[in-house]
Design a protein around this motif. Structure first.
Motif, mmCIF file in Angstrom:
data_model
loop_
_atom_site.group_PDB
_atom_site.id
_atom_site.type_symbol
_atom_site.label_atom_id
_atom_site.label_comp_id
_atom_site.label_asym_id
_atom_site.label_seq_id
_atom_site.Cartn_x
_atom_site.Cartn_y
_atom_site.Cartn_z
ATOM 1 N N ASP A 1 -56.868 26.196 -69.574
ATOM 2 C CA ASP A 1 -56.249 25.090 -68.964
ATOM 3 C C ASP A 1 -55.362 24.449 -69.919
ATOM 4 O OD1 ASP A 1 -57.152 25.740 -66.354
ATOM 5 O OD2 ASP A 1 -58.820 24.586 -66.623
ATOM 6 N N ASN B 1 -62.747 26.222 -71.137
ATOM 7 C CA ASN B 1 -61.796 25.559 -70.036
ATOM 8 C C ASN B 1 -60.363 25.142 -71.005
ATOM 9 O OD1 ASN B 1 -63.666 25.617 -68.271
ATOM 10 N ND2 ASN B 1 -64.516 23.479 -68.684
ATOM 11 N N ASP C 1 -54.786 19.761 -70.456
ATOM 12 C CA ASP C 1 -55.168 19.306 -69.188
ATOM 13 C C ASP C 1 -56.740 19.306 -68.927
ATOM 14 O OD1 ASP C 1 -52.819 18.700 -68.450
ATOM 15 O OD2 ASP C 1 -52.546 20.510 -66.977
ATOM 16 N N SER C 2 -57.299 20.319 -69.487
ATOM 17 C CA SER C 2 -58.850 20.606 -69.514
ATOM 18 C C SER C 2 -59.593 19.199 -70.099
ATOM 19 C CB SER C 2 -59.334 21.697 -70.103
ATOM 20 O OG SER C 2 -59.199 21.561 -71.491
ATOM 21 N N CYS D 1 -58.717 16.066 -69.830
ATOM 22 C CA CYS D 1 -58.656 15.024 -68.993
ATOM 23 C C CYS D 1 -59.240 15.288 -67.751
ATOM 24 C CB CYS D 1 -57.477 14.305 -68.991
ATOM 25 S SG CYS D 1 -56.874 13.683 -70.739
ATOM 26 N N PRO D 2 -60.346 15.592 -67.498
ATOM 27 C CA PRO D 2 -60.904 16.165 -66.121
ATOM 28 C C PRO D 2 -60.796 15.061 -64.967
ATOM 29 C CG PRO D 2 -62.837 15.597 -67.504
ATOM 30 C CD PRO D 2 -61.789 15.332 -68.551
ATOM 31 N N LYS D 3 -60.429 15.529 -63.657
ATOM 32 C CA LYS D 3 -60.431 15.016 -62.774
ATOM 33 C C LYS D 3 -61.572 14.353 -62.180
ATOM 34 C CE LYS D 3 -55.998 16.429 -62.585
ATOM 35 N NZ LYS D 3 -55.723 16.677 -63.958
ATOM 36 N N TYR D 4 -62.752 14.952 -62.226
ATOM 37 C CA TYR D 4 -64.027 14.459 -61.784
ATOM 38 C C TYR D 4 -64.583 13.294 -62.539
ATOM 39 C CZ TYR D 4 -69.078 14.424 -60.736
ATOM 40 O OH TYR D 4 -70.406 14.018 -60.628
#
Length: 112
Positions: free
Chosen positions: A35, A31, A38-39, A41-44
């Motif tokens: 990415d 990941n 940004d990977s 700090c995941p959005k989920y």
């Protein structure tokens, strides 16, 4: 994990040091390669999605605090409020336990 990998540590050693599985280490590194930062700090955020929207919860509270429904009691119970919300079409289904755990429960004893 990414830093340890960049320093040349093997996937198995990283997994051992970070108390995780080699598959998880590979996923994180893959990941990051795809990415970048940004990977990290995941959005989920995890957890079950909220069952009731904020406007619905506000309506629950408004009804619970209101005395303008012409009902033959002066105080709501959670069961009475749940039945009323379903009967009035505010929600399709809700249990008294579902009401109890909502943040709107701060309404003091659901006084009407």
């Amino acid at each position: 994990m990414v830093l340890l990998s960049a320093q040349g540590m093997s996937v198995n050693k990283i997994a051992e040091v970070t108390f995780t599985s080699p598959g998880r280490v590979r996923d994180v590194i893959h990941n990051f390669n795809a990415d970048g930062f940004d990977s990290l700090c995941p959005k989920y955020k995890g957890g079950r999605p909220k069952k009731f929207t904020l406007p619905e919860r506000r309506e629950f509270k408004k009804i619970a605090k209101s005395a303008e429904h012409g009902l033959p009691f002066s105080t709501w119970s959670l069961a009475k409020l749940a039945d009323f919300l379903v009967a009035e079409g505010v929600v399709e289904d809700i249990s008294h336990e579902g009401l109890r755990i909502l943040p709107a429960r701060k309404v003091s004893h659901f006084n009407a």
